[in-house]
Design a protein around this motif. Structure first.
Motif, PDB file in Angstrom:
ATOM      1  N   ALA A 177       0.498  57.371  15.171  1.00 19.56           N
ATOM      2  CA  ALA A 177      -0.648  57.452  16.090  1.00 19.56           C
ATOM      3  C   ALA A 177      -0.184  58.191  17.351  1.00 19.56           C
ATOM      4  CB  ALA A 177      -1.174  56.061  16.432  1.00 19.56           C
ATOM      5  N   ASP A 178      -0.342  59.495  17.341  1.00 12.91           N
ATOM      6  CA  ASP A 178       0.051  60.294  18.506  1.00 12.91           C
ATOM      7  C   ASP A 178      -0.876  60.029  19.693  1.00 12.91           C
ATOM      8  OD1 ASP A 178       1.976  61.402  16.908  1.00 12.91           O
ATOM      9  OD2 ASP A 178       1.040  63.375  16.732  1.00 12.91           O
ATOM     10  N   ASN A 179      -0.371  60.440  20.865  1.00  7.58           N
ATOM     11  CA  ASN A 179      -1.176  60.446  22.096  1.00  7.58           C
ATOM     12  C   ASN A 179      -1.560  59.057  22.604  1.00  7.58           C
ATOM     13  OD1 ASN A 179      -1.234  63.336  22.007  1.00  7.58           O
ATOM     14  ND2 ASN A 179      -2.898  63.211  20.499  1.00  7.58           N
ATOM     15  N   ILE A 180      -0.672  58.084  22.373  1.00  5.15           N
ATOM     16  CA  ILE A 180      -0.863  56.788  23.017  1.00  5.15           C
ATOM     17  C   ILE A 180      -0.758  57.012  24.530  1.00  5.15           C
ATOM     18  CG2 ILE A 180       0.145  54.508  23.421  1.00  5.15           C
ATOM     19  CD1 ILE A 180      -1.308  54.675  20.775  1.00  5.15           C
ATOM     20  N   GLU A 181      -1.758  56.535  25.271  1.00  8.97           N
ATOM     21  CA  GLU A 181      -1.790  56.724  26.723  1.00  8.97           C
ATOM     22  C   GLU A 181      -1.425  55.416  27.412  1.00  8.97           C
ATOM     23  OE1 GLU A 181      -4.932  57.737  30.345  1.00  8.97           O
ATOM     24  OE2 GLU A 181      -5.638  57.695  28.261  1.00  8.97           O
ATOM     25  N   LEU A 182      -0.223  55.370  27.969  1.00  7.84           N
ATOM     26  CA  LEU A 182       0.206  54.181  28.689  1.00  7.84           C
ATOM     27  C   LEU A 182      -0.414  54.194  30.082  1.00  7.84           C
ATOM     28  CD1 LEU A 182       2.038  51.668  28.458  1.00  7.84           C
ATOM     29  CD2 LEU A 182       3.882  53.022  29.467  1.00  7.84           C
ATOM     30  N   VAL A 183      -1.277  53.221  30.361  1.00  2.67           N
ATOM     31  CA  VAL A 183      -1.980  53.197  31.648  1.00  2.67           C
ATOM     32  C   VAL A 183      -1.410  52.161  32.609  1.00  2.67           C
ATOM     33  CG1 VAL A 183      -4.114  54.062  30.618  1.00  2.67           C
ATOM     34  CG2 VAL A 183      -3.761  51.591  30.816  1.00  2.67           C
ATOM     35  N   GLY A 184      -0.435  51.373  32.156  1.00  2.00           N
ATOM     36  CA  GLY A 184       0.174  50.395  33.050  1.00  2.00           C
ATOM     37  C   GLY A 184       1.296  49.640  32.371  1.00  2.00           C
ATOM     38  N   SER A 185       2.263  49.202  33.192  1.00  2.00           N
ATOM     39  CA  SER A 185       3.349  48.346  32.719  1.00  2.00           C
ATOM     40  C   SER A 185       3.439  47.126  33.629  1.00  2.00           C
ATOM     41  CB  SER A 185       4.687  49.093  32.726  1.00  2.00           C
ATOM     42  OG  SER A 185       4.846  49.905  31.585  1.00  2.00           O
ATOM     43  N   VAL A 186       3.433  45.958  33.021  1.00  2.00           N
ATOM     44  CA  VAL A 186       3.498  44.694  33.754  1.00  2.00           C
ATOM     45  C   VAL A 186       4.824  44.024  33.420  1.00  2.00           C
ATOM     46  CG1 VAL A 186       2.433  42.448  34.105  1.00  2.00           C
ATOM     47  CG2 VAL A 186       0.993  44.452  33.642  1.00  2.00           C
ATOM     48  N   ALA A 187       5.667  43.853  34.423  1.00  2.00           N
ATOM     49  CA  ALA A 187       6.996  43.281  34.218  1.00  2.00           C
ATOM     50  C   ALA A 187       7.088  41.922  34.897  1.00  2.00           C
ATOM     51  CB  ALA A 187       8.054  44.221  34.759  1.00  2.00           C
ATOM     52  N   LEU A 188       7.285  40.879  34.109  1.00  2.00           N
ATOM     53  CA  LEU A 188       7.431  39.525  34.627  1.00  2.00           C
ATOM     54  C   LEU A 188       8.920  39.179  34.645  1.00  2.00           C
ATOM     55  CD1 LEU A 188       4.654  37.839  32.428  1.00  2.00           C
ATOM     56  CD2 LEU A 188       4.369  39.207  34.514  1.00  2.00           C
ATOM     57  N   ALA A 189       9.480  38.994  35.828  1.00  2.06           N
ATOM     58  CA  ALA A 189      10.897  38.636  35.990  1.00  2.06           C
ATOM     59  C   ALA A 189      11.803  39.544  35.157  1.00  2.06           C
ATOM     60  CB  ALA A 189      11.112  37.170  35.608  1.00  2.06           C
ATOM     61  N   PRO A 190      11.749  40.856  35.390  1.00  2.00           N
ATOM     62  CA  PRO A 190      12.492  41.785  34.534  1.00  2.00           C
ATOM     63  C   PRO A 190      13.982  41.827  34.836  1.00  2.00           C
ATOM     64  CG  PRO A 190      11.458  42.988  36.316  1.00  2.00           C
ATOM     65  CD  PRO A 190      10.993  41.559  36.444  1.00  2.00           C
ATOM     66  N   ASP A 191      14.746  42.312  33.851  1.00  2.00           N
ATOM     67  CA  ASP A 191      16.142  42.646  34.079  1.00  2.00           C
ATOM     68  C   ASP A 191      16.292  44.165  34.064  1.00  2.00           C
ATOM     69  OD1 ASP A 191      15.670  42.989  31.337  1.00  2.00           O
ATOM     70  OD2 ASP A 191      17.746  42.575  30.817  1.00  2.00           O
ATOM     71  N   ASP A 192      17.333  44.654  34.689  1.00  2.00           N
ATOM     72  CA  ASP A 192      17.668  46.080  34.677  1.00  2.00           C
ATOM     73  C   ASP A 192      19.169  46.165  34.881  1.00  2.00           C
ATOM     74  OD1 ASP A 192      18.055  48.785  34.990  1.00  2.00           O
ATOM     75  OD2 ASP A 192      16.568  49.059  36.578  1.00  2.00           O
ATOM     76  N   ILE A 193      19.908  46.298  33.784  1.00  2.35           N
ATOM     77  CA  ILE A 193      21.360  46.278  33.845  1.00  2.35           C
ATOM     78  C   ILE A 193      21.903  47.514  34.554  1.00  2.35           C
ATOM     79  CG2 ILE A 193      23.487  46.271  32.488  1.00  2.35           C
ATOM     80  CD1 ILE A 193      21.937  43.610  32.515  1.00  2.35           C
ATOM     81  N   ALA A 194      21.343  48.683  34.250  1.00  6.16           N
ATOM     82  CA  ALA A 194      21.882  49.928  34.808  1.00  6.16           C
ATOM     83  C   ALA A 194      21.864  49.930  36.326  1.00  6.16           C
ATOM     84  CB  ALA A 194      21.103  51.129  34.268  1.00  6.16           C
ATOM     85  N   ILE A 195      20.829  49.340  36.899  1.00 10.56           N
ATOM     86  CA  ILE A 195      20.690  49.363  38.362  1.00 10.56           C
ATOM     87  C   ILE A 195      21.784  48.529  39.026  1.00 10.56           C
ATOM     88  CG2 ILE A 195      19.202  47.350  38.739  1.00 10.56           C
ATOM     89  CD1 ILE A 195      18.602  50.870  40.182  1.00 10.56           C
ATOM     90  N   MET A 196      22.399  47.618  38.250  1.00  9.60           N
ATOM     91  CA  MET A 196      23.434  46.744  38.810  1.00  9.60           C
ATOM     92  C   MET A 196      24.839  47.328  38.702  1.00  9.60           C
ATOM     93  SD  MET A 196      21.760  44.115  39.921  1.00  9.60           S
ATOM     94  CE  MET A 196      22.948  42.786  40.103  1.00  9.60           C
ATOM     95  N   ILE A 197      24.991  48.402  37.925  1.00  9.57           N
ATOM     96  CA  ILE A 197      26.333  48.973  37.731  1.00  9.57           C
ATOM     97  C   ILE A 197      26.304  50.493  37.944  1.00  9.57           C
ATOM     98  CG2 ILE A 197      27.258  47.138  36.265  1.00  9.57           C
ATOM     99  CD1 ILE A 197      26.488  48.763  33.809  1.00  9.57           C
TER     100      ILE A 197
END
Length: 437
Positions: free
Chosen positions: A225-245
Motif C-alpha cells: 500500500a504505497d503513499n501512506i500519509e503519516l499525519v502525526g506521531s504520538v509518543a508516550l514516555a518514549p526512549d531514544d538511545i542515540a540521543i544519550m550517547i
C-alpha cells in the motif's frame, strides 16, 4: 549469603550443562505456521490472516502476519492485529491508527496478539485491574472504532513470526509499525485509506519518534500500500538511545564510556538489569558481528540467552531475581569488548537525526524512572533545531511510566482528531530549552 552463592552456583551450572534454546517457546498454530513461512513479498503484504472475535462494539478483527524489514534491510515476518469498524467506509477511506506497544519481551510468545482476548483496551501488568502476566490490549480502541478509524497493532518482528526480536532498536520496530499500517490499508475488508497516525508507549514511544523521521522508508514504492500519509506521531514516555550517547559511533573511547554509562544506569535493580540485558540481546540479534560475551561473562551470556529466548519480560526479571538475587551484576564482564561496534549498531537502530515529516507530541510524567524524561527533552531540542514540529507535554499530577498511557488518553484523542481535521499542530519548540526535563 551462603544460600545466595549456592543458588548462583546451581543456576550457572544448570545453564552451562543445558543446550541453549533460541526463541523456541510454544506458540499457537497460527504463529507456528507463520514461523515456517518464507519472508518473501512486498512490504506490508499480508501473508496470513485469521478472523477473531472481539467484544469491542461495532468492530471486526483479525490476526495477521505480514512482511516487513529490519534496519539492515533484511526481510522479516511480523504478526499483529487489525481492528476495523463494521459497515461501509467513507470514499476517502478510514484513517489508520498504528499502535506500537511497550516492552513485553523478546521470545516468540511475547507478542500481545497471542493472549486469549487481545482486542481490548490497554491492560497493564503493573496496575490494579491488570489481569495477565504481560501488558496487552490497544489503548483507546473503543474510542477509535467509534470514531470510524481502523486500528492496527504490530507484535514487532521476533514476537510470533520467527527470527530474533530486535528489542529497543526503534528503527526496526518502526518499520514493523509503518508496514502494519500498509498491511491494514491493503486489506479491503477494513475500508482503510492512506492517512495514518502512529502512537506508542515506552518501547513503542521510541518507535513513534523514530518513525516520524523515516521519510525514505515511508516513501518507498512497490509496497502492499504505497503513499501512506503519516499525519502525526504520538509518543508516550518514549526512549531514544542515540540521543544519550552522542558521538559514540565515532570514537572508541567515547563508545566505551557511553556504553559503560548506559549499562550502569540500568543496573540499579534486577528489573532494570533485565531490561538492559534484553536490550543488549536485541542489539546483538541485529548484528552478528556482536557477541553477548562482549558484555556478559560466558556463564552469564548462556543464562541470559536461554532465559530471554524463552520467557517474556516479567518472567525474565523474576527468573533472574530467583536465581541470582542481589548477585545479578556478576553476570557482567569487568571490561566491555568491541564497544564501538555495539554503539554503532545502537545508534543506527535508533532515531535518525532528521527533521520529522509529521508533527510529534510527547506526553511524559514527572515520576517516570523507567524511561528518563531527559531523553524526550533532548530529542525535542534536537528535532526543533532541525525545523521539526515537536510538542512536549508534562502530564498533570505525579504520573509514573505506567500511568502515562491512561493520563494522556484524553489529550492525545483530541490531538489526533485535530491532525486528521488538518488543524495546525501545537509546537513548543521555542520554549524547549526552558522546559523542565
Amino acid at each position: 549469603m551462603k544460600k545466595i552463592l549456592f543458588t548462583l552456583t546451581l543456576a550457572i551450572a544448570a545453564s552451562s550443562q543445558s543446550a541453549v534454546v533460541l526463541a523456541d517457546p510454544p506458540v499457537a498454530p497460527f504463529y507456528e505456521s507463520v514461523i515456517s513461512m518464507s519472508a518473501s513479498g512486498k512490504l506490508g503484504q499480508v501473508i496470513k490472516k485469521e478472523s477473531i472475535k472481539t467484544s469491542v462494539k461495532g468492530a471486526q478483527a483479525w490476526k495477521i502476519a505480514y512482511i516487513s524489514s529490519d534496519v539492515y534491510g533484511r526481510p522479516t515476518k511480523v504478526t499483529g492485529l487489525v481492528v476495523a469498524p463494521i459497515g461501509a467506509a467513507p470514499k476517502e477511506g478510514r484513517p489508520i491508527m498504528s499502535w506500537a506497544h511497550g516492552t513485553t519481551g523478546a521470545a516468540q510468545n511475547c507478542g500481545p496478539s497471542q493472549v486469549l482476548n487481545p482486542v481490548v483496551p490497554l491492560n497493564e501488568y503493573f496496575l490494579i485491574g491488570g489481569n495477565s502476566w504481560t501488558d496487552y490490549g490497544i489503548p483507546a480502541i473503543e474510542e477509535f472504532i467509534q470514531a470510524g478509524y481502523v486500528v492496527v497493532a504490530t507484535d514487532y518482528q521476533g514476537q510470533g513470526g520467527g527470527g530474533r526480536h530486535q528489542y529497543a532498536l526503534a528503527a526496526t520496530n518502526a518499520m514493523d509499525t509503518i508496514d502494519a499500517a500498509r498491511a491494514a490499508s491493503s486489506m479491503k475488508e477494513t475500508g482503510a485509506g492512506k492517512k495514518a497516525v502512529i502512537y506508542g508507549w515506552s518501547q513503542g514511544g521510541g518507535v513513534a519518534v523514530a518513525a516520524a523521521s523515516m521519510a525514505d522508508y515511508l516513501g518507498k514504492k512497490g509496497t502492499a500500500a504505497d503513499n501512506i500519509e503519516l499525519v502525526g506521531s504520538v509518543a508516550l514516555a518514549p526512549d531514544d538511545i542515540a540521543i544519550m550517547i552522542p558521538g559514540a559511533d565515532k570514537d572508541q573511547a567515547i563508545a566505551q564510556k557511553s556504553l559503560s554509562g548506559l549499562i550502569q544506569m540500568f543496573t540499579g535493580n534486577v528489573f532494570d538489569f533485565s531490561h538492559m540485558a534484553m536490550s543488549m540481546w536485541g542489539v546483538q540479534a541485529a548484528n552478528p558481528n556482536l557477541k553477548l560475551t562482549d558484555i556478559f561473562t560466558e556463564d552469564g551470556a548462556k543464562a541470559l540467552n536461554e532465559v530471554i529466548s524463552n520467557k517474556c519480560m516479567h518472567a525474565v526479571a523474576d527468573t533472574l531475581n530467583f536465581n541470582f538475587s542481589s548477585q545479578y551484576k556478576t553476570l557482567l564482564r569487568d571490561q566491555i569488548n568491541n564497544p564501538l561496534e555495539w554503539t554503532k549498531t545502537m545508534i543506527q537502530g535508533s532515531v535518525i537525526p532528521a527533521k520529522p515529516v509529521t508533527p510529534v507530541v510527547i506526553y511524559w510524567g514527572n515520576k517516570d524512572v523507567t524511561n528518563p524524561p531527559i531523553m524526550g527533552k533532548l530529542y525535542q531540542e534536537q528535532m526543533c533545531k532541525l525545523g521539526g514540529n515537536v510538542n512536549r507535554v508534562e502530564l498533570a499530577g505525579n504520573q509514573s511510566h505506567f500511568t502515562t498511557p491512561g493520563a494522556s488518553k484524553p489529550l492525545y484523542l483530541n490531538w489526533i482528531a485535530d491532525r486528521l481535521a488538518g488543524k495546525p499542530a501545537p509546537n513548543n519548540c521555542a520554549q524547549a530549552a526552558q522546559l523542565p526535563s
